[in-house]
Design an enzyme around this catalytic site. Structure first.
Site, mmCIF file in Angstrom:
data_model
loop_
_atom_site.group_PDB
_atom_site.id
_atom_site.type_symbol
_atom_site.label_atom_id
_atom_site.label_comp_id
_atom_site.label_asym_id
_atom_site.label_seq_id
_atom_site.Cartn_x
_atom_site.Cartn_y
_atom_site.Cartn_z
ATOM 1 N N GLY A 1 0.890 -1.190 0.061
ATOM 2 C CA GLY A 1 -0.051 0.030 0.019
ATOM 3 C C GLY A 1 0.753 1.240 0.129
ATOM 4 O O GLY A 1 0.560 2.102 -0.596
ATOM 5 N N GLU B 1 3.984 4.543 6.131
ATOM 6 C CA GLU B 1 2.769 3.552 6.086
ATOM 7 C C GLU B 1 1.507 4.374 5.158
ATOM 8 O O GLU B 1 1.503 5.450 5.189
ATOM 9 C CB GLU B 1 2.338 3.185 7.244
ATOM 10 C CG GLU B 1 0.997 2.306 7.260
ATOM 11 C CD GLU B 1 1.162 0.894 6.775
ATOM 12 O OE1 GLU B 1 1.470 1.000 5.527
ATOM 13 O OE2 GLU B 1 0.816 -0.047 7.148
ATOM 14 N N ASP B 2 0.888 3.651 4.413
ATOM 15 C CA ASP B 2 -0.245 4.047 3.890
ATOM 16 C C ASP B 2 -1.472 4.601 4.828
ATOM 17 O O ASP B 2 -1.719 5.667 4.684
ATOM 18 C CB ASP B 2 -0.835 3.041 2.748
ATOM 19 C CG ASP B 2 -1.070 1.896 3.328
ATOM 20 O OD1 ASP B 2 -0.889 1.679 4.440
ATOM 21 O OD2 ASP B 2 -1.426 0.981 2.512
ATOM 22 N N ASP C 1 -4.813 1.938 10.809
ATOM 23 C CA ASP C 1 -6.205 1.594 11.009
ATOM 24 C C ASP C 1 -6.230 1.271 12.638
ATOM 25 O O ASP C 1 -6.271 1.877 13.580
ATOM 26 C CB ASP C 1 -6.351 0.506 10.059
ATOM 27 C CG ASP C 1 -7.891 0.097 10.185
ATOM 28 O OD1 ASP C 1 -8.799 0.787 10.557
ATOM 29 O OD2 ASP C 1 -8.323 -0.969 9.613
ATOM 30 N N THR C 2 -6.011 -0.201 12.910
ATOM 31 C CA THR C 2 -6.215 -0.630 14.017
ATOM 32 C C THR C 2 -4.836 -0.295 14.893
ATOM 33 O O THR C 2 -4.847 -0.077 16.165
ATOM 34 C CB THR C 2 -6.338 -2.211 14.215
ATOM 35 O OG1 THR C 2 -5.331 -2.759 13.789
ATOM 36 C CG2 THR C 2 -7.630 -2.793 13.624
ATOM 37 N N PHE D 1 -14.057 2.736 4.237
ATOM 38 C CA PHE D 1 -13.081 1.898 3.690
ATOM 39 C C PHE D 1 -12.534 2.578 2.220
ATOM 40 O O PHE D 1 -13.433 2.918 1.649
ATOM 41 C CB PHE D 1 -13.381 0.463 3.144
ATOM 42 C CG PHE D 1 -12.479 -0.623 2.728
ATOM 43 C CD1 PHE D 1 -11.672 -1.046 3.825
ATOM 44 C CD2 PHE D 1 -12.260 -0.553 1.317
ATOM 45 C CE1 PHE D 1 -10.730 -1.905 3.151
ATOM 46 C CE2 PHE D 1 -11.175 -1.431 0.991
ATOM 47 C CZ PHE D 1 -10.375 -2.103 2.016
ATOM 48 N N ARG E 1 -5.556 0.132 -6.934
ATOM 49 C CA ARG E 1 -4.154 0.574 -6.102
ATOM 50 C C ARG E 1 -3.687 1.741 -7.257
ATOM 51 O O ARG E 1 -3.143 2.878 -6.496
ATOM 52 C CB ARG E 1 -3.208 -0.400 -6.168
ATOM 53 C CG ARG E 1 -3.193 -1.468 -5.108
ATOM 54 C CD ARG E 1 -1.814 -2.196 -4.888
ATOM 55 N NE ARG E 1 -1.905 -3.483 -4.251
ATOM 56 C CZ ARG E 1 -2.088 -3.597 -2.744
ATOM 57 N NH1 ARG E 1 -2.020 -2.195 -2.087
ATOM 58 N NH2 ARG E 1 -2.224 -4.666 -2.234
HETATM 59 P P1 IMP Z 1 -3.726 -1.991 10.845
HETATM 60 O O1 IMP Z 1 -5.387 -2.265 11.332
HETATM 61 O O2 IMP Z 1 -3.422 -0.852 11.482
HETATM 62 O O3 IMP Z 1 -2.917 -2.988 11.252
HETATM 63 O O4 IMP Z 1 -3.837 -1.766 9.470
HETATM 64 C C1 IMP Z 1 -3.454 -2.941 8.409
HETATM 65 C C2 IMP Z 1 -3.721 -2.770 6.927
HETATM 66 O O5 IMP Z 1 -4.872 -2.725 6.619
HETATM 67 C C3 IMP Z 1 -2.995 -1.442 6.546
HETATM 68 O O6 IMP Z 1 -1.755 -1.315 6.444
HETATM 69 C C4 IMP Z 1 -3.823 -1.495 5.142
HETATM 70 O O7 IMP Z 1 -2.913 -2.262 4.458
HETATM 71 C C5 IMP Z 1 -5.172 -2.134 5.562
HETATM 72 N N1 IMP Z 1 -6.152 -1.114 5.568
HETATM 73 C C6 IMP Z 1 -6.758 -0.522 6.700
HETATM 74 N N2 IMP Z 1 -7.778 0.278 6.328
HETATM 75 C C7 IMP Z 1 -7.682 0.127 4.913
HETATM 76 C C8 IMP Z 1 -8.595 0.725 3.900
HETATM 77 O O8 IMP Z 1 -9.665 1.547 4.425
HETATM 78 N N3 IMP Z 1 -8.474 0.381 2.728
HETATM 79 C C9 IMP Z 1 -7.484 -0.386 2.392
HETATM 80 N N4 IMP Z 1 -6.687 -0.908 3.017
HETATM 81 C C10 IMP Z 1 -6.879 -0.629 4.471
HETATM 82 MG MG MG Z 2 -0.620 -1.388 4.442
#
Ligand code: IMP
Ligand code: MG
Length: 181
Positions: free
Chosen positions: A50, A104-105, A108-109, A157, A170
């Site tokens: 990403g 990082e793009d 999220d969590t 999303f 992408r």
């Molecule tokens: P985390 O939940 O912070 O571990 O995020 C994990 C990964 O989920 C991110 O690096 C993204 O690749 C993917 N992700 C989270 N939210 C989105 C979204 O809204 N669109 C696309 N990918 C997402």
């Molecule tokens: Mg990512």
């Protein structure tokens, strides 16, 4: 723009992305000003796939020498331990004693970045700063400090500019929200 079964509504335009990425690069250039041309201790690390589009645009605007490397991570699917992150591809460069700019793009969590940060610290990085294009603040489960944040966004999303839905979208030049119909 219709690009499949779903519609994509533009959330952050190409112009807004370009402007914000330039501002972030300026901020990073200011913070890292004074590094000598032969100081090659800064390693910029992107999280694949990403962050690739954002990383390329950002790094072209940095005015000091950097090395570039990548992690690839994957979250375990449903039915396994929530928040457990797998390293699919490790970095190639040595990390001990290096200043790291982690790119990082989207946060999220927070589990992905927390895992990667932990690994970089375990390897003996001298410092780690986090640069994230998007921050879905409401979704956070574990606290991660973002040093450079592009845009805080709502719990939507999003796709485009590196972000995918099932490996699609992408290459959109903007960030959009998927609307299923
Ligand atoms: P985390 O939940 O912070 O571990 O995020 C994990 C990964 O989920 C991110 O690096 C993204 O690749 C993917 N992700 C989270 N939210 C989105 C979204 O809204 N669109 C696309 N990918 C997402
Ligand atoms: Mg990512």
């Amino acid at each position: 723009m219709p690009m499949g079964k779903e519609n994509v509504r533009i959330l952050i335009s190409q112009e807004d992305l370009e402007r914000r990425v330039a501002e972030m690069a300026e901020e990073i250039n200011r913070d890292f000003a004074g590094r000598s041309a032969d100081d090659d201790s800064l390693v910029c690390i992107g999280v694949l796939k990403g962050s690739a589009f954002f990383l390329v645009d950002l790094l072209k605007k940095l005015t000091f020498p950097v090395k570039v490397d990548f992690f690839q991570t994957a979250s375990y699917g449903s039915g396994t331990v929530a928040g457990e992150v797998r390293i699919r591809k490790d970095v190639d460069l040595p990390i001990r004693g290096k200043d790291v700019l982690l790119i990082e793009d989207i946060v999220d969590t927070g589990h992905t970045i927390r895992t990667v940060l932990g690994l970089l610290r375990f390897r003996g990085a001298k410092s780690v700063r986090l640069c994230a294009l998007l921050d879905k603040v409401e979704r956070r489960e574990v606290d991660v400090p973002i040093d450079y944040c592009g845009f805080p966004i709502e719990d939507l999303f999003v796709v485009g500019y590196g972000l995918d839905y099932d490996e699609r979208y992408r290459n959109l030049p903007y960030i959009g929200v998927l609307e299923m119909d």
